[in-house]
Motif scaffolding. Structure first.
Motif, PDB file in Angstrom:
ATOM      1  N   SER A   1      46.291  29.742 -61.765  1.00 32.27           N
ATOM      2  CA  SER A   1      44.910  29.378 -61.455  1.00 32.27           C
ATOM      3  C   SER A   1      44.247  28.778 -62.690  1.00 32.27           C
ATOM      4  O   SER A   1      44.487  29.208 -63.822  1.00 32.27           O
ATOM      5  N   THR A   2      43.416  27.781 -62.458  1.00 33.10           N
ATOM      6  CA  THR A   2      42.627  27.193 -63.544  1.00 33.10           C
ATOM      7  C   THR A   2      41.212  27.757 -63.561  1.00 33.10           C
ATOM      8  O   THR A   2      40.399  27.387 -64.407  1.00 33.10           O
ATOM      9  N   ASN A   3      40.948  28.676 -62.627  1.00 34.32           N
ATOM     10  CA  ASN A   3      39.620  29.279 -62.539  1.00 34.32           C
ATOM     11  C   ASN A   3      39.525  30.461 -63.489  1.00 34.32           C
ATOM     12  O   ASN A   3      39.269  31.607 -63.089  1.00 34.32           O
ATOM     13  N   VAL A   4      39.763  30.171 -64.775  1.00 32.06           N
ATOM     14  CA  VAL A   4      39.869  31.211 -65.801  1.00 32.06           C
ATOM     15  C   VAL A   4      39.015  30.845 -67.012  1.00 32.06           C
ATOM     16  O   VAL A   4      39.017  29.697 -67.460  1.00 32.06           O
ATOM     17  N   ASP A   5      38.297  31.819 -67.508  1.00 28.85           N
ATOM     18  CA  ASP A   5      37.501  31.661 -68.731  1.00 28.85           C
ATOM     19  C   ASP A   5      38.130  32.556 -69.798  1.00 28.85           C
ATOM     20  O   ASP A   5      37.985  33.774 -69.761  1.00 28.85           O
TER      21      ASP A   5
ATOM     22  N   LYS B   1      47.126  34.697 -64.487  1.00 24.91           N
ATOM     23  CA  LYS B   1      46.690  33.452 -63.857  1.00 24.91           C
ATOM     24  C   LYS B   1      47.491  33.173 -62.585  1.00 24.91           C
ATOM     25  O   LYS B   1      46.955  32.642 -61.611  1.00 24.91           O
TER      26      LYS B   1
ATOM     27  N   GLU C   1      43.942  33.636 -54.549  1.00 23.07           N
ATOM     28  CA  GLU C   1      43.205  32.483 -54.019  1.00 23.07           C
ATOM     29  C   GLU C   1      43.874  31.968 -52.745  1.00 23.07           C
ATOM     30  O   GLU C   1      43.198  31.694 -51.743  1.00 23.07           O
TER      31      GLU C   1
ATOM     32  N   THR D   1      42.020  32.741 -49.157  1.00 26.33           N
ATOM     33  CA  THR D   1      41.558  31.517 -48.505  1.00 26.33           C
ATOM     34  C   THR D   1      42.070  31.481 -47.070  1.00 26.33           C
ATOM     35  O   THR D   1      41.316  31.183 -46.129  1.00 26.33           O
TER      36      THR D   1
ATOM     37  N   ARG E   1      35.354  31.876 -51.441  1.00 30.62           N
ATOM     38  CA  ARG E   1      34.910  31.367 -52.736  1.00 30.62           C
ATOM     39  C   ARG E   1      35.561  32.237 -53.814  1.00 30.62           C
ATOM     40  O   ARG E   1      35.164  33.379 -54.011  1.00 30.62           O
ATOM     41  N   PRO E   2      36.568  31.726 -54.524  1.00 27.88           N
ATOM     42  CA  PRO E   2      37.327  32.554 -55.477  1.00 27.88           C
ATOM     43  C   PRO E   2      36.473  33.030 -56.650  1.00 27.88           C
ATOM     44  O   PRO E   2      35.552  32.321 -57.081  1.00 27.88           O
TER      45      PRO E   2
ATOM     46  N   LYS F   1      36.023  33.994 -60.700  1.00 24.78           N
ATOM     47  CA  LYS F   1      36.576  33.519 -61.966  1.00 24.78           C
ATOM     48  C   LYS F   1      37.172  34.716 -62.713  1.00 24.78           C
ATOM     49  O   LYS F   1      36.619  35.821 -62.657  1.00 24.78           O
TER      50      LYS F   1
ATOM     51  N   CYS G   1      32.730  37.374 -61.300  1.00 25.67           N
ATOM     52  CA  CYS G   1      33.850  37.297 -62.239  1.00 25.67           C
ATOM     53  C   CYS G   1      34.613  38.609 -62.288  1.00 25.67           C
ATOM     54  O   CYS G   1      34.025  39.696 -62.177  1.00 25.67           O
TER      55      CYS G   1
END
Length: 285
Positions: A9-13, A78, A85, A89, A100-101, A103, A132
């Protein structure tokens, strides 16, 4: 788990090495987080809060450099987030909803969230205010060292459990529970918290069921790893380990038997509709 070739996943901080000033608070979510701190450390709330303060004052993590092993765990986290996700989904589409995934925020030492500040002692947690999931990857090493829970599917269960709280948030369950908590006695608040946590365990199981259906990723021993982890983080187990006895009225996450039962139910059925932990009487959960 066999995750070879799976997307991340790129939905990572990734905030590791960035530090974060601690600020006590977080409302009801903060209360739940503090409850986990109490259980993991076998102490009382005052001790847990003081530990958070001491950790915050001991210095930040601006110069932290992750090890190669931790970087591998970051990739794993990740991949698991990506799997949640995909699964949720699809499951939300079946309900006529849009998923809505959340973060994933990776941190080391301490972090500031939309629910207030937290330290590594908090353990992984979900904040609905900013949608988050917060994770210090050192927690996985702590799982093995302090409670003897280890294995990739055990780690995946931890992440999936926190994503389960996000599912509750999207379905409105979390908000309703928090409203009920604001009107409840301390004992009733704890019982509502237990219902939330058991449902998040169930949702983690639902994710595991569909993850395997989609990708055939589960290997021999994986389910046992997750079930063992669920049993080792039961309120009764942790309290007895920390202080030699348990106080049922103070439980906020459920007993070992309850946590393993609801996780296994999700893993065996994969059906969201079977995860109602709020309608049954508390003593029958």
């Amino acid at each position: 788990m066999n995750l070879k070739g799976r997307r991340q996943s790129t939905n990572v901080d990734d905030r590791r090495g960035k530090g974060g000033k601690i600020a006590l608070g977080g409302g009801i979510v903060g209360v739940i987080i503090a409850g986990l701190m109490v259980l993991l450390n076998g102490g009382d709330l005052g001790t847990a809060v003081q530990q958070a303060v001491n950790s915050a004052q001991s210095g930040q993590s601006e110069n932290y450099t992750p090890s190669a092993e931790e970087e591998q765990l970051a990739v794993f986290a990740k991949q698991i987030l990506a799997s949640t996700e995909d699964v949720w989904t699809a499951e939300f589409q079946k309900m006529g909803r849009t998923y809505r995934p959340p973060k994933l925020v990776l941190f080391h030492g301490s972090v500031q969230s939309g629910c207030g500040g937290a330290t590594s002692a908090t353990g992984p947690f979900y904040c609905s205010a900013d949608e988050c999931v917060y994770l210090d990857l050192d927690f996985f090493a702590d799982m093995k060292k302090t409670i003897g829970a280890d294995g990739d599917f055990a780690y995946a269960y931890v992440i999936a459990h926190e994503v389960g709280h996000h599912v509750q948030h999207l379905l409105g369950t979390l908000d309703e529970a928090h409203k009920a908590m604001s009107r409840a006695s301390e004992k009733e608040k704890n019982q509502i918290s237990v219902r939330l946590e058991l449902q998040a365990d169930f949702y983690a199981g639902v994710w595991g069921y569909h993850e395997n259906q989609m990708f055939g990723s589960l290997e021999e021993g994986d389910i046992e790893e997750a079930v063992n982890a669920a049993g080792k983080i039961g309120d009764d187990y942790l309290q007895k380990k920390g202080r030699g006895y348990s106080v049922p009225d103070s439980f906020t996450h459920g007993t070992s038997a309850q946590r393993t039962q609801w996780l296994k139910k999700g893993l065996e059925t994969g059906k969201i509709k079977l995860g109602d932990t709020f309608s049954p009487s508390y003593n029958t959960l």
